[in-house]
Write a protein that holds these residues in place. Structure first.
Motif, short mmCIF file in Angstrom:
data_model
loop_
_atom_site.label_atom_id
_atom_site.label_comp_id
_atom_site.label_asym_id
_atom_site.label_seq_id
_atom_site.Cartn_x
_atom_site.Cartn_y
_atom_site.Cartn_z
N LEU A 34 0.92 -1.45 0.13
CA LEU A 34 -0.53 -0.41 -0.45
C LEU A 34 0.41 1.48 -0.31
CD1 LEU A 34 -2.63 -0.86 2.32
CD2 LEU A 34 -2.92 -1.23 0.04
N LEU A 35 2.36 1.17 0.99
CA LEU A 35 2.52 2.60 0.55
C LEU A 35 3.36 2.67 -0.83
CD1 LEU A 35 4.60 1.99 4.62
CD2 LEU A 35 3.15 4.34 3.75
N ARG A 36 4.10 1.23 -1.72
CA ARG A 36 4.89 1.56 -2.12
C ARG A 36 3.64 2.39 -3.95
NH1 ARG A 36 7.45 -3.27 -1.85
NH2 ARG A 36 5.99 -4.20 -2.66
N ASN A 37 2.29 1.71 -3.41
CA ASN A 37 1.04 1.79 -4.97
C ASN A 37 -0.48 3.25 -3.61
OD1 ASN A 37 1.98 0.13 -6.71
ND2 ASN A 37 1.91 -1.13 -5.28
N PRO A 38 0.05 4.26 -3.40
CA PRO A 38 -0.51 5.52 -2.90
C PRO A 38 -1.98 5.35 -4.02
CG PRO A 38 1.28 6.95 -3.23
CD PRO A 38 1.55 5.25 -3.76
N HIS A 39 -1.63 6.06 -4.64
CA HIS A 39 -3.13 6.00 -5.76
C HIS A 39 -4.20 4.79 -5.21
CE1 HIS A 39 -2.06 9.57 -7.45
NE2 HIS A 39 -0.56 9.67 -6.97
N PHE A 40 -3.48 3.85 -5.28
CA PHE A 40 -4.48 2.58 -5.04
C PHE A 40 -4.93 3.03 -3.90
CE2 PHE A 40 -4.46 -2.00 -4.62
CZ PHE A 40 -5.69 -2.70 -5.74
N GLY A 41 -4.68 2.98 -3.50
CA GLY A 41 -4.88 3.02 -1.55
C GLY A 41 -6.53 3.71 -1.76
N LYS A 42 -6.09 5.02 -2.15
CA LYS A 42 -6.72 6.13 -2.89
C LYS A 42 -8.15 5.81 -2.78
CE LYS A 42 -7.32 10.86 -3.33
NZ LYS A 42 -6.83 11.78 -4.42
N LEU A 43 -8.00 4.71 -3.86
CA LEU A 43 -9.18 3.99 -4.79
C LEU A 43 -9.76 3.02 -4.02
CD1 LEU A 43 -10.06 3.82 -7.32
CD2 LEU A 43 -8.58 1.86 -8.11
N LEU A 44 -9.08 2.48 -3.33
CA LEU A 44 -10.35 1.13 -2.44
C LEU A 44 -10.67 2.22 -1.11
CD1 LEU A 44 -6.85 -1.08 -1.81
CD2 LEU A 44 -9.19 -1.44 -3.42
N LEU A 45 -10.14 3.25 -0.75
CA LEU A 45 -10.61 4.32 0.16
C LEU A 45 -12.04 4.77 -0.31
CD1 LEU A 45 -7.22 6.21 1.87
CD2 LEU A 45 -9.98 4.28 3.56
N GLY A 46 -12.23 5.42 -2.11
CA GLY A 46 -12.98 5.48 -2.08
C GLY A 46 -14.22 4.94 -2.26
N LEU A 47 -13.41 4.17 -2.74
CA LEU A 47 -14.09 2.36 -3.21
C LEU A 47 -15.32 2.29 -2.09
CD1 LEU A 47 -12.37 0.10 -5.64
CD2 LEU A 47 -15.24 1.60 -6.21
N SER A 48 -14.26 1.91 -1.14
CA SER A 48 -14.91 1.76 0.88
C SER A 48 -15.86 1.92 1.25
CB SER A 48 -13.97 1.11 1.61
OG SER A 48 -13.65 2.75 1.54
N GLN A 49 -16.02 3.63 0.31
CA GLN A 49 -17.33 4.46 1.08
C GLN A 49 -18.39 4.37 0.07
OE1 GLN A 49 -16.22 8.53 0.33
NE2 GLN A 49 -14.21 8.55 1.68
N HIS A 50 -18.47 3.33 -0.98
CA HIS A 50 -19.77 3.30 -2.00
C HIS A 50 -20.14 1.18 -1.36
CE1 HIS A 50 -19.78 6.92 -4.08
NE2 HIS A 50 -18.21 6.43 -3.79
N MET A 51 -19.06 1.10 -0.61
CA MET A 51 -19.39 -0.50 -0.49
C MET A 51 -20.60 -0.47 1.40
SD MET A 51 -16.41 -1.77 -2.63
CE MET A 51 -16.50 -3.44 -2.45
N ASP A 52 -20.81 -1.58 1.59
CA ASP A 52 -21.43 -2.53 2.24
C ASP A 52 -19.98 -2.67 2.97
OD1 ASP A 52 -22.01 -4.86 0.94
OD2 ASP A 52 -23.60 -5.15 2.19
N GLU A 53 -20.09 -3.79 4.44
CA GLU A 53 -19.17 -5.22 4.37
C GLU A 53 -19.87 -6.32 3.88
OE1 GLU A 53 -20.49 -5.50 8.50
OE2 GLU A 53 -19.87 -3.69 9.47
N SER A 54 -20.31 -6.64 2.53
CA SER A 54 -20.81 -7.45 2.50
C SER A 54 -18.87 -7.35 0.59
CB SER A 54 -21.90 -8.19 2.28
OG SER A 54 -22.84 -7.02 0.67
N GLY A 55 -19.68 -6.43 0.36
CA GLY A 55 -18.38 -5.93 -0.64
C GLY A 55 -19.45 -5.78 -1.68
N LEU A 56 -21.35 -5.51 -1.30
CA LEU A 56 -21.96 -4.77 -2.55
C LEU A 56 -22.08 -3.41 -2.71
CD1 LEU A 56 -24.81 -7.97 -1.96
CD2 LEU A 56 -23.38 -7.09 -4.21
N SER A 57 -22.62 -2.55 -3.88
CA SER A 57 -23.01 -1.19 -3.13
C SER A 57 -23.71 -1.08 -2.22
CB SER A 57 -22.86 -0.78 -4.85
OG SER A 57 -24.00 -1.09 -5.06
#
Length: 363
Positions: A34-57
């Protein structure tokens, strides 16, 4: 990293690791990745705001929750009718099992016969279906009117319908008590009132146990994800350890191997010499214990004589070899003379034998 790159703070890193372990499929992302790919980590954080715990939107999760709610409602309605249908069928089965019991009253027989007749006619009517929707002629030429004629009398039906809830309630009570005794075998010896109180709370107990099972499954899932991450980390650590061991072997052991081999060879040589000396000492010790000084002197004299005889024989053998080598110079002529001499000697021997035999005869 460039000054314009995105950098995750410590709290954001923890949140991102939780997202990877719960909301996303197991991807074995380490903190270094995650430290080597910070923009990928930012993308994952953005996706997590539109997903529930099961991984669905969130939209799909809401629609899924509403669909499951409707499914549970229809399932509850269907289960009620199915349970009532099966309880009524079990009442009829129990009645036929008890037909051999002479204690059955006329009311019991009338109730069960009326119930069976009503169920049978209703089922056959349902199988025939509406007459307007049929394209084929009815089975055996029967119509609904023909089946309705087989209905029990209305007075018997009203009487049966009034008694049916009591019979169904009694049958359900037996099933509840059976379920209670299966869940808690110690309740088998309790009274009916205590059993009824426990049955009243049994649903809550089963819901609590179901929730515990679901929580245990969730914990097991989290533990499995954690185990997969640890397994991946463990494999990486093992690979690094193997690389370090290989490096140590190449840089240290191989350099000192020749010196170690030389020292080991010297050690083995000294050890071999010591073993030979020890064997010689044991041999001398055995000889000194076995032979006295006189016997040793006699053996020495015998050995000297034998060695002298061996030397004489070797000298004779050497002279014979020299003579044979002289004769070998003659080649084939020498072989012919040897054969002729052998034949003459054999003929002489034969004549001498014949002469001896002749002299014996003359005497």
């Amino acid at each position: 990293m460039a000054s314009g790159d995105f950098c995750l703070p410590g709290e954001g890193m923890e949140i991102l690791q939780q997202v990877c372990s719960k909301q996303l499929p197991p991807c074995n992302l380490s903190e270094e990745d995650l430290l080597r790919n910070p923009h990928f980590g930012k993308l994952l954080l953005g996706l997590s705001q539109h997903m529930d715990e099961s991984g669905l939107s969130l939209t799909l999760a809401k629609e899924q929750a509403q669909a499951w709610k409707e499914v549970r409602l229809h399932k509850t309605i269907w289960l009620r009718s199915e349970i009532l249908q099966r309880v009524i069928q079990e009442l009829l089965v129990d009645y036929y099992v008890k037909t051999q019991d002479t204690n059955l009253t006329l009311d019991d027989k009338k109730f069960h016969e009326t119930l069976e007749q009503r169920l049978l006619v209703t089922e056959l009517t349902r199988l025939l279906g509406p007459s307007r929707e049929r394209e084929m002629p009815p089975l055996l030429g029967l119509e609904k009117a023909d089946l309705l004629e087989l209905m029990p009398p209305s007075e018997d039906f009203v009487w049966m319908r009034a008694r049916l809830p009591l019979e169904v309630e009694e049958q359900l009570k037996k099933k509840c008590f059976t379920l209670l005794c299966y869940h808690d075998p110690n309740s088998d010896s309790d009274g009916e009132t205590l059993k009824a109180a426990k049955v009243w709370k049994l649903a809550e107990v089963l819901v609590g146990e179901k929730q515990q099972c679901q929580d245990a499954k969730s914990q097991q899932k989290e533990q499995m994800v954690l185990l997969e991450k640890k397994s991946a980390t463990y494999s990486q650590v093992l690979l690094r350890c193997l690389a370090l061991l290989q490096r140590l072997l190449q840089e240290h052991r191989l350099k000192t191997q020749s010196e170690l081999d030389r020292i080991n060879a010297q050690y083995l040589e000294i050890k071999c010499s010591a073993m030979i000396l020890k064997l010689r000492m044991e041999e001398l010790k055995i000889l000194s214990d076995t032979y006295t000084a006189e016997k040793v002197e006699v053996h020495r004299l015998i050995r000297d004589r034998l060695e002298g005889a061996i030397r004489l024989q070797e000298q004779d053998m050497e002279k014979s070899r020299q003579v044979l080598s002289t004769y070998e110079v003659l080649g084939e002529e020498f072989d012919r003379l040897v054969k002729e001499y052998t034949c003459l000697k054999q003929a002489t021997e034969n004549k001498r034998w014949a002469l001896r035999e002749f002299n014996k005869a003359c005497r």
